[in-house]
Each structure stands twice: as structure tokens, then as C-alpha cells.
Design a protein around this motif. Structure first.
Motif, PDB file in Angstrom:
ATOM      1  N   LEU A   1     -13.497  -4.539 -13.386  1.00 48.88           N
ATOM      2  CA  LEU A   1     -14.865  -4.057 -13.163  1.00 48.88           C
ATOM      3  C   LEU A   1     -15.887  -5.134 -13.494  1.00 48.88           C
ATOM      4  O   LEU A   1     -16.820  -5.408 -12.726  1.00 48.88           O
ATOM      5  CB  LEU A   1     -15.127  -2.817 -14.032  1.00 48.88           C
ATOM      6  CG  LEU A   1     -16.487  -2.163 -13.842  1.00 48.88           C
ATOM      7  CD1 LEU A   1     -16.548  -1.392 -12.535  1.00 48.88           C
ATOM      8  CD2 LEU A   1     -16.806  -1.246 -15.012  1.00 48.88           C
ATOM      9  N   ILE A   2     -15.654  -5.810 -14.644  1.00 46.96           N
ATOM     10  CA  ILE A   2     -16.576  -6.867 -15.050  1.00 46.96           C
ATOM     11  C   ILE A   2     -16.516  -8.021 -14.038  1.00 46.96           C
ATOM     12  O   ILE A   2     -17.534  -8.564 -13.612  1.00 46.96           O
ATOM     13  CB  ILE A   2     -16.213  -7.413 -16.452  1.00 46.96           C
ATOM     14  CG1 ILE A   2     -16.010  -6.279 -17.445  1.00 46.96           C
ATOM     15  CG2 ILE A   2     -17.259  -8.413 -16.923  1.00 46.96           C
ATOM     16  CD1 ILE A   2     -17.241  -5.496 -17.781  1.00 46.96           C
TER      17      ILE A   2
ATOM     18  N   HIS B   1       3.844  -2.176  -6.551  1.00 47.76           N
ATOM     19  CA  HIS B   1       3.693  -0.740  -6.744  1.00 47.76           C
ATOM     20  C   HIS B   1       3.800   0.000  -5.416  1.00 47.76           C
ATOM     21  O   HIS B   1       4.452   1.052  -5.307  1.00 47.76           O
ATOM     22  CB  HIS B   1       2.327  -0.448  -7.371  1.00 47.76           C
ATOM     23  CG  HIS B   1       2.271   0.876  -8.074  1.00 47.76           C
ATOM     24  ND1 HIS B   1       2.500   1.006  -9.418  1.00 47.76           N
ATOM     25  CD2 HIS B   1       2.053   2.121  -7.613  1.00 47.76           C
ATOM     26  CE1 HIS B   1       2.413   2.275  -9.763  1.00 47.76           C
ATOM     27  NE2 HIS B   1       2.126   2.986  -8.693  1.00 47.76           N
ATOM     28  N   MET B   2       3.196  -0.578  -4.359  1.00 46.03           N
ATOM     29  CA  MET B   2       3.235   0.083  -3.044  1.00 46.03           C
ATOM     30  C   MET B   2       4.648   0.033  -2.470  1.00 46.03           C
ATOM     31  O   MET B   2       5.074   0.945  -1.747  1.00 46.03           O
ATOM     32  CB  MET B   2       2.197  -0.554  -2.110  1.00 46.03           C
ATOM     33  CG  MET B   2       0.789  -0.159  -2.504  1.00 46.03           C
ATOM     34  SD  MET B   2      -0.484  -0.952  -1.534  1.00 46.03           S
ATOM     35  CE  MET B   2      -0.404  -0.056  -0.010  1.00 46.03           C
TER      36      MET B   2
ATOM     37  N   TRP C   1      -7.066 -25.576  -8.079  1.00 42.98           N
ATOM     38  CA  TRP C   1      -8.157 -25.585  -7.116  1.00 42.98           C
ATOM     39  C   TRP C   1      -9.515 -25.761  -7.829  1.00 42.98           C
ATOM     40  O   TRP C   1     -10.373 -26.499  -7.381  1.00 42.98           O
ATOM     41  CB  TRP C   1      -8.157 -24.262  -6.329  1.00 42.98           C
ATOM     42  CG  TRP C   1      -9.299 -24.130  -5.397  1.00 42.98           C
ATOM     43  CD1 TRP C   1      -9.741 -25.064  -4.500  1.00 42.98           C
ATOM     44  CD2 TRP C   1     -10.184 -23.009  -5.263  1.00 42.98           C
ATOM     45  NE1 TRP C   1     -10.839 -24.588  -3.834  1.00 42.98           N
ATOM     46  CE2 TRP C   1     -11.135 -23.349  -4.269  1.00 42.98           C
ATOM     47  CE3 TRP C   1     -10.253 -21.766  -5.869  1.00 42.98           C
ATOM     48  CZ2 TRP C   1     -12.148 -22.453  -3.894  1.00 42.98           C
ATOM     49  CZ3 TRP C   1     -11.261 -20.887  -5.504  1.00 42.98           C
ATOM     50  CH2 TRP C   1     -12.192 -21.243  -4.520  1.00 42.98           C
TER      51      TRP C   1
ATOM     52  N   LEU D   1      -7.163 -11.064 -10.948  1.00 41.05           N
ATOM     53  CA  LEU D   1      -7.090 -10.525  -9.589  1.00 41.05           C
ATOM     54  C   LEU D   1      -5.738 -10.820  -8.960  1.00 41.05           C
ATOM     55  O   LEU D   1      -5.125  -9.958  -8.319  1.00 41.05           O
ATOM     56  CB  LEU D   1      -8.204 -11.137  -8.727  1.00 41.05           C
ATOM     57  CG  LEU D   1      -8.263 -10.683  -7.271  1.00 41.05           C
ATOM     58  CD1 LEU D   1      -8.456  -9.165  -7.176  1.00 41.05           C
ATOM     59  CD2 LEU D   1      -9.400 -11.392  -6.541  1.00 41.05           C
TER      60      LEU D   1
ATOM     61  N   VAL E   1     -15.785  -7.977 -10.839  1.00 36.48           N
ATOM     62  CA  VAL E   1     -16.504  -7.675  -9.589  1.00 36.48           C
ATOM     63  C   VAL E   1     -18.006  -7.750  -9.822  1.00 36.48           C
ATOM     64  O   VAL E   1     -18.759  -8.264  -8.992  1.00 36.48           O
ATOM     65  CB  VAL E   1     -16.107  -6.282  -9.059  1.00 36.48           C
ATOM     66  CG1 VAL E   1     -16.991  -5.876  -7.892  1.00 36.48           C
ATOM     67  CG2 VAL E   1     -14.656  -6.281  -8.627  1.00 36.48           C
ATOM     68  N   GLY E   2     -18.433  -7.297 -11.009  1.00 35.42           N
ATOM     69  CA  GLY E   2     -19.857  -7.374 -11.319  1.00 35.42           C
ATOM     70  C   GLY E   2     -20.363  -8.797 -11.289  1.00 35.42           C
ATOM     71  O   GLY E   2     -21.386  -9.106 -10.672  1.00 35.42           O
TER      72      GLY E   2
ATOM     73  N   ASP F   1       6.473   2.756  -4.017  1.00 32.61           N
ATOM     74  CA  ASP F   1       6.133   4.060  -3.408  1.00 32.61           C
ATOM     75  C   ASP F   1       7.129   4.416  -2.315  1.00 32.61           C
ATOM     76  O   ASP F   1       7.351   5.587  -2.022  1.00 32.61           O
ATOM     77  CB  ASP F   1       4.734   4.009  -2.781  1.00 32.61           C
ATOM     78  CG  ASP F   1       3.640   3.924  -3.827  1.00 32.61           C
ATOM     79  OD1 ASP F   1       3.923   4.261  -4.988  1.00 32.61           O
ATOM     80  OD2 ASP F   1       2.529   3.480  -3.483  1.00 32.61           O
TER      81      ASP F   1
ATOM     82  N   HIS G   1      -3.141  -8.532 -10.476  1.00 37.18           N
ATOM     83  CA  HIS G   1      -3.440  -7.160 -10.041  1.00 37.18           C
ATOM     84  C   HIS G   1      -2.966  -6.948  -8.617  1.00 37.18           C
ATOM     85  O   HIS G   1      -2.357  -5.925  -8.271  1.00 37.18           O
ATOM     86  CB  HIS G   1      -4.961  -6.939 -10.121  1.00 37.18           C
ATOM     87  CG  HIS G   1      -5.378  -5.509 -10.011  1.00 37.18           C
ATOM     88  ND1 HIS G   1      -5.342  -4.640 -11.066  1.00 37.18           N
ATOM     89  CD2 HIS G   1      -5.854  -4.790  -8.962  1.00 37.18           C
ATOM     90  CE1 HIS G   1      -5.780  -3.442 -10.689  1.00 37.18           C
ATOM     91  NE2 HIS G   1      -6.098  -3.501  -9.407  1.00 37.18           N
ATOM     92  N   LEU G   2      -3.186  -7.980  -7.781  1.00 31.44           N
ATOM     93  CA  LEU G   2      -2.776  -7.917  -6.360  1.00 31.44           C
ATOM     94  C   LEU G   2      -1.255  -7.862  -6.255  1.00 31.44           C
ATOM     95  O   LEU G   2      -0.695  -7.013  -5.559  1.00 31.44           O
ATOM     96  CB  LEU G   2      -3.320  -9.156  -5.647  1.00 31.44           C
ATOM     97  CG  LEU G   2      -3.265  -9.218  -4.135  1.00 31.44           C
ATOM     98  CD1 LEU G   2      -4.155  -8.161  -3.512  1.00 31.44           C
ATOM     99  CD2 LEU G   2      -3.717 -10.599  -3.640  1.00 31.44           C
TER     100      LEU G   2
ATOM    101  N   VAL H   1     -20.402 -10.112  -7.661  1.00 35.34           N
ATOM    102  CA  VAL H   1     -21.521  -9.582  -6.870  1.00 35.34           C
ATOM    103  C   VAL H   1     -22.822 -10.259  -7.287  1.00 35.34           C
ATOM    104  O   VAL H   1     -23.654 -10.621  -6.448  1.00 35.34           O
ATOM    105  CB  VAL H   1     -21.619  -8.045  -7.030  1.00 35.34           C
ATOM    106  CG1 VAL H   1     -22.935  -7.529  -6.464  1.00 35.34           C
ATOM    107  CG2 VAL H   1     -20.447  -7.365  -6.347  1.00 35.34           C
TER     108      VAL H   1
END
Lengths: 121, 92
Positions: B2-3, B55-56, B90, B45, B5-6, B59, B48-49, B9
């Protein structure tokens, strides 16, 4: 029969709706991330003109807002799933859900108001 | 996340709104602190990706036994570290 449990904090209409939305939004954000990283890595010169020209395209504006909408949905459902597991004090849980959801909405609004007027050079 | 992405942005907003804003953000990212924060964001990120993709796959019914679950978890750690190193290369 579908909606027995009245979950008010999450984004989806039901658990199944959350399940689908979470994954659909993840795919969109993954595509956006891959696109953006590719663009930034391959851009030999990155200046204001290049950057604004990228976001001047309607397609880029729509893709960005699609990604931010996905962030809103993914984050909302995601935090709901986390705090329903770990935060047992309902008042605190409601407060966290509120703060996170508002932050995500603010990100969405900020994104819209920023990309909307971009015209490039 | 959340932080992260903040911050992203904020950087997007500042860099798009004016040439001065772009210069400021661009200048910021030549410094160590901003690069380190961005590296942290990219690392989080990245993992998480990778974990999300795992995870998918789960499923669909794979990696649900103790052994396969454990191995794919370790693989996702390694992939996360690889992405983090790439991001570091990079950035620096």
C-alpha cells in the motif's frame, strides 16, 4: 442462499466474487507492471518530453486507470482477507479497513486527475 | 504494498504535472535513499508477483502436497531474490 454471511467490509458481493476479482485484478496489474518496467528499462533517454508523450496517449491513460482500478479492488479485498484473519478486535479492524480503502480511493482519484490533462510536448 | 503504491502514485503525479516536477523526481532518483526505497518497492513487488502466480497455479490444484508445496515455495523465494538483484543492478 448464496449470501448467507453478511460481510460488509470487503469489495466483492460474495466470497466467490472476491476470489475472481482478486485474480482478475492481479493479472491486469501484472501486465501493467511488465509494460512499465519494459518501457523504463528499454528507454535510452527518459526526459520530461518522453514521459509526458507516453502518458499523452489515450491508450496509456486508460491502461493506467485500469491498473489503478485493479489496485483499488485488489488492495481492498486483499487487506480485508488479511485483517479478517489477524485483527480480531472489530473496532480496530473496521478502522484499518477504512484507512486502507480511503487511501486506495485517493490513489485512484489522484491517478485520474493526473493523467487526464496530460497532453505531451 | 500500500505504501509502495502511494509513493509511486506521488512520483507519477509530480513527474507528470510539470517539467520542474519531473526534474525534481529525476534528480531524486540519482540519490541513494530514493534508489534504495525504489529497490525495496521493486523487491516487494517482485516477490508478491511471483508468490501470486504460484498461488494462482495452486488454485488449479497443483503443489498442494507437503513436498511440492515446500519446493515451489522455495523456488518462489529464489525467484524473488533474482528479481531483487536484477532491480538492484538496473538501479545502480
Amino acid at each position: 442462499m448464496v449470501k448467507m454471511v453478511k460481510a460488509a467490509g470487503t469489495f466483492g458481493r460474495s466470497g466467490t466474487h472476491d476470489f475472481v476479482l482478486l485474480r482478475a485484478s492481479a493479472i491486469i496489474m501484472a501486465l501493467y507492471t511488465i509494460f512499465m518496467v519494459s518501457f523504463l528499462v528499454s528507454a535510452d533517454t527518459l526526459n520530461y518530453a518522453v514521459w509526458t508523450n507516453l502518458f499523452a496517449h489515450l491508450g496509456m491513460k486508460i491502461f493506467t486507470m485500469l491498473a489503478l482500478t485493479s489496485v483499488l479492488i485488489h488492495g481492498w479485498i486483499g487487506i480485508w482477507q488479511v485483517i479478517t484473519d489477524y485483527v480480531k478486535i472489530s473496532g480496530l479492524r473496521a478502522f484499518i479497513q477504512f484507512v486502507v480503502s480511503v487511501a486506495l480511493i485517493v490513489y485512484w482519484l489522484a491517478g485520474l486527475l493526473v493523467v487526464w490533462p496530460v497532453e505531451g510536448v | 504494498m500500500l505504501i509502495s503504491v502511494g509513493l509511486l502514485v506521488w512520483a507519477l503525479a509530480t513527474s507528470l504535472q510539470s517539467a520542474e516536477g519531473f526534474a525534481m523526481v529525476h534528480e531524486l532518483f540519482t540519490g541513494f535513499i530514493a534508489k534504495f526505497i525504489l529497490w525495496g518497492i521493486l523487491t516487494a513487488l517482485g516477490y508478491h508477483l511471483v508468490a501470486g502466480i504460484r498461488h494462482m497455479i495452486m488454485d488449479m490444484g497443483y503443489f498442494e502436497e507437503l513436498v511440492s508445496g515446500r519446493i515451489t515455495a522455495q523456488i518462489s523465494f529464489v525467484l524473488g531474490i533474482v528479481l531483487s538483484v536484477l532491480a538492484g543492478v538496473w538501479l545502480w
